[in-house]
Design an enzyme around this catalytic site. Structure first.
Site, PDB file in Angstrom:
ATOM      1  N   TYR A 156       0.871  -1.297   0.190  1.00 50.91           N
ATOM      2  CA  TYR A 156       0.094  -0.145   0.060  1.00 50.91           C
ATOM      3  C   TYR A 156       0.921   1.269  -0.110  1.00 50.91           C
ATOM      4  O   TYR A 156       0.524   2.180  -0.923  1.00 50.91           O
ATOM      5  CB  TYR A 156      -0.928   0.023   1.271  1.00 50.91           C
ATOM      6  CG  TYR A 156      -1.836   1.091   1.114  1.00 50.91           C
ATOM      7  CD1 TYR A 156      -2.998   1.044   0.440  1.00 50.91           C
ATOM      8  CD2 TYR A 156      -1.888   2.140   2.094  1.00 50.91           C
ATOM      9  CE1 TYR A 156      -4.054   2.287   0.516  1.00 50.91           C
ATOM     10  CE2 TYR A 156      -2.715   3.227   2.116  1.00 50.91           C
ATOM     11  CZ  TYR A 156      -3.833   3.396   1.251  1.00 50.91           C
ATOM     12  OH  TYR A 156      -4.740   4.352   1.383  1.00 50.91           O
TER      13      TYR A 156
HETATM   14  N1  LIG Z   1      -9.823   5.416   4.624  1.00 55.14           N
HETATM   15  C1  LIG Z   1      -8.638   5.733   4.774  1.00 55.14           C
HETATM   16  O1  LIG Z   1      -8.148   5.630   6.116  1.00 55.14           O
HETATM   17  C2  LIG Z   1      -7.710   6.596   3.713  1.00 55.14           C
HETATM   18  C3  LIG Z   1      -6.620   7.115   3.980  1.00 55.14           C
HETATM   19  C4  LIG Z   1      -5.772   7.532   3.263  1.00 55.14           C
HETATM   20  C5  LIG Z   1      -6.251   7.358   1.731  1.00 55.14           C
HETATM   21  N2  LIG Z   1      -7.137   6.828   1.489  1.00 55.14           N
HETATM   22  C6  LIG Z   1      -7.572   6.581   0.143  1.00 55.14           C
HETATM   23  O2  LIG Z   1      -8.906   7.086  -0.003  1.00 55.14           O
HETATM   24  C7  LIG Z   1      -9.431   6.737  -1.318  1.00 55.14           C
HETATM   25  C8  LIG Z   1     -10.901   6.151  -1.020  1.00 55.14           C
HETATM   26  O3  LIG Z   1     -10.841   5.069  -0.122  1.00 55.14           O
HETATM   27  P1  LIG Z   1     -12.048   5.203   1.179  1.00 55.14           P
HETATM   28  O4  LIG Z   1     -11.403   5.040   2.161  1.00 55.14           O
HETATM   29  O5  LIG Z   1     -12.859   5.998   0.829  1.00 55.14           O
HETATM   30  O6  LIG Z   1     -12.774   3.545   0.749  1.00 55.14           O
HETATM   31  P2  LIG Z   1     -14.161   3.031   0.362  1.00 55.14           P
HETATM   32  O7  LIG Z   1     -13.856   1.549   0.239  1.00 55.14           O
HETATM   33  O8  LIG Z   1     -14.954   3.386   1.554  1.00 55.14           O
HETATM   34  O9  LIG Z   1     -14.592   3.722  -0.874  1.00 55.14           O
HETATM   35  C9  LIG Z   1     -14.098   3.274  -1.822  1.00 55.14           C
HETATM   36  C10 LIG Z   1     -15.121   3.119  -2.966  1.00 55.14           C
HETATM   37  O10 LIG Z   1     -14.520   2.478  -4.449  1.00 55.14           O
HETATM   38  C11 LIG Z   1     -15.387   1.615  -4.819  1.00 55.14           C
HETATM   39  N3  LIG Z   1     -14.294   0.570  -5.309  1.00 55.14           N
HETATM   40  C12 LIG Z   1     -13.491  -0.464  -4.686  1.00 55.14           C
HETATM   41  N4  LIG Z   1     -12.691  -1.074  -5.504  1.00 55.14           N
HETATM   42  C13 LIG Z   1     -13.288  -0.662  -6.908  1.00 55.14           C
HETATM   43  C14 LIG Z   1     -12.915  -1.089  -8.272  1.00 55.14           C
HETATM   44  N5  LIG Z   1     -11.850  -1.838  -8.663  1.00 55.14           N
HETATM   45  N6  LIG Z   1     -13.565  -0.204  -9.279  1.00 55.14           N
HETATM   46  C15 LIG Z   1     -14.591   0.593  -9.131  1.00 55.14           C
HETATM   47  N7  LIG Z   1     -14.934   0.906  -7.691  1.00 55.14           N
HETATM   48  C16 LIG Z   1     -14.060   0.284  -6.811  1.00 55.14           C
HETATM   49  C17 LIG Z   1     -16.024   0.841  -3.503  1.00 55.14           C
HETATM   50  O11 LIG Z   1     -17.073   0.168  -3.749  1.00 55.14           O
HETATM   51  C18 LIG Z   1     -16.263   2.055  -2.730  1.00 55.14           C
HETATM   52  O12 LIG Z   1     -17.573   2.777  -3.015  1.00 55.14           O
HETATM   53  C19 LIG Z   1      -8.538   5.486  -1.663  1.00 55.14           C
HETATM   54  O13 LIG Z   1      -7.893   5.629  -2.530  1.00 55.14           O
HETATM   55  C20 LIG Z   1      -7.818   5.360  -0.356  1.00 55.14           C
HETATM   56  O14 LIG Z   1      -6.431   4.535  -0.603  1.00 55.14           O
HETATM   57  C21 LIG Z   1      -8.073   6.333   2.509  1.00 55.14           C
END
Ligand SMILES: NC(=O)c1ccc[n+]([C@@H]2O[C@H](COP(=O)([O-])OP(=O)(O)OC[C@H]3O[C@@H](n4cnc5c(N)ncnc54)[C@H](O)[C@@H]3O)[C@@H](O)[C@H]2O)c1
Length: 273
Positions: A156
């Site tokens: 990651y």
């Molecule tokens: N949650 C955290 O702590 C955090 C921290 C830093 C960065 N991020 C980043 O934020 C971004 C969003 O993540 P999140 O935490 O909101 O996650 P989440 O899982 O809540 O949201 C992600 C969305 O993407 C969809 N998805 C997943 N895989 C997919 C695919 N292959 N094709 C199409 N849709 C897909 C899921 O169904 C979901 O609706 C990511 O890039 C993650 O790495 C998250």
């Protein structure tokens, strides 16, 4: 008048988590939004919540055709594309390299990098002509793991460092037509899930003990909610507010950069519970 009145955005992963918060905020600011989302139930829900303002495309960001369909949806349904938010990502739940079977690595690497890195490349490639035409803005969701170790495992953290590289190179390639920036959230209460074999059945927001322990490492002392990042996505979409910014990464992580050393303990003094 909202700050995004008359603009059209495409948000990947807009059905849940940070992506959903961005979609809600963009709609509130007057934008029309295409959501590219794998989960049919989530895609339908966000489309129904905003009739005429959100159009959902169901598909997987690892599939080039899905991105072409999403871009065409923006152009056909709303007439233009001004903002591209690459946001889908999956996690490894901090899996240490030595804890992985060597035979597990290729599959986990391909799934995670195809989603977190190739997914962004494909999306930008599909949308680039429309964005050049509108002199638009590309915003990628990176992570505090794009700058620091320890917030994820090697897969990651490497993938989010790669996103920072993408932002720099794409900002170079797309200037002066399109600005390219990233937002780097820290820990956020979402349904972030892992890849197969590395937390594929886990959801970050359900891991209360993990989130509580992460909160103790954050200078501001809490894990964020997705809505707390959304204002940055609005600002970077607005040329009036950020039109001179490209190639930059904006942290939204509770102050990790100023975490510094723990305060020194005075001899004989007990830590507070
Ligand atoms: N949650 C955290 O702590 C955090 C921290 C830093 C960065 N991020 C980043 O934020 C971004 C969003 O993540 P999140 O935490 O909101 O996650 P989440 O899982 O809540 O949201 C992600 C969305 O993407 C969809 N998805 C997943 N895989 C997919 C695919 N292959 N094709 C199409 N849709 C897909 C899921 O169904 C979901 O609706 C990511 O890039 C993650 O790495 C998250």
């Amino acid at each position: 008048m909202g700050r995004l009145e008359g603009r059209v955005a495409l948000v990947t992963g807009g059905g849940d988590g940070i992506g959903r918060a961005v979609v809600e905020r963009y709609v509130h600011e007057g934008a029309k939004v295409v959501v590219l989302e794998r989960d049919k139930r989530l895609a339908t829900a966000i489309e129904h919540a905003h009739p005429g303002r959100v159009a959902a495309v169901i598909g997987d960001v690892r599939d080039p055709a899905t991105h072409l369909t999403a871009t065409e949806c923006g152009l056909d349904t709303f007439g233009q594309l001004d903002v591209y938010v690459g946001n889908v990502g999956v996690y490894d739940f901090g899996a240490k390299l030595d804890d992985l079977q060597i035979t597990q690595l290729p599959g986990a690497f391909h799934e995670l990098f195809a989603t977190n890195v190739l997914g962004y490349l494909l999306g930008v490639r599909a949308a680039s002509a429309a964005l050049r035409e509108s002199r638009g803005s590309i915003i990628l969701t990176s992570s505090s793991s794009g700058s620091y170790a320890g917030g994820g495992g090697a897969l990651y953290v490497a993938s989010k460092h790669a996103v920072v590289g993408l932002v720099r190179q794409l900002a170079y390639e797309f200037a002066p037509d399109v600005r390219v920036n990233a937002i780097a959230p820290g820990a956020t209460r979402t349904g972030l899930t892992g890849v197969a074999g590395l937390g594929g059945d886990r959801r970050l927001r359900e891991e209360t003990r993990l989130l509580d322990s992460i909160a103790t490492t954050i200078p501001l002392g809490f894990v964020s909610d997705p809505e707390q990042h959304a204002g940055l996505y609005v600002a970077l979409a607005c040329p009036d507010d950020t039109g001179f910014i490209t190639g930059a990464v904006f942290p939204s992580d509770g102050g990790l950069e100023v975490r510094g050393r723990r305060p020194a303990r005075r001899p004989g003094r007990q830590d507070k519970p």
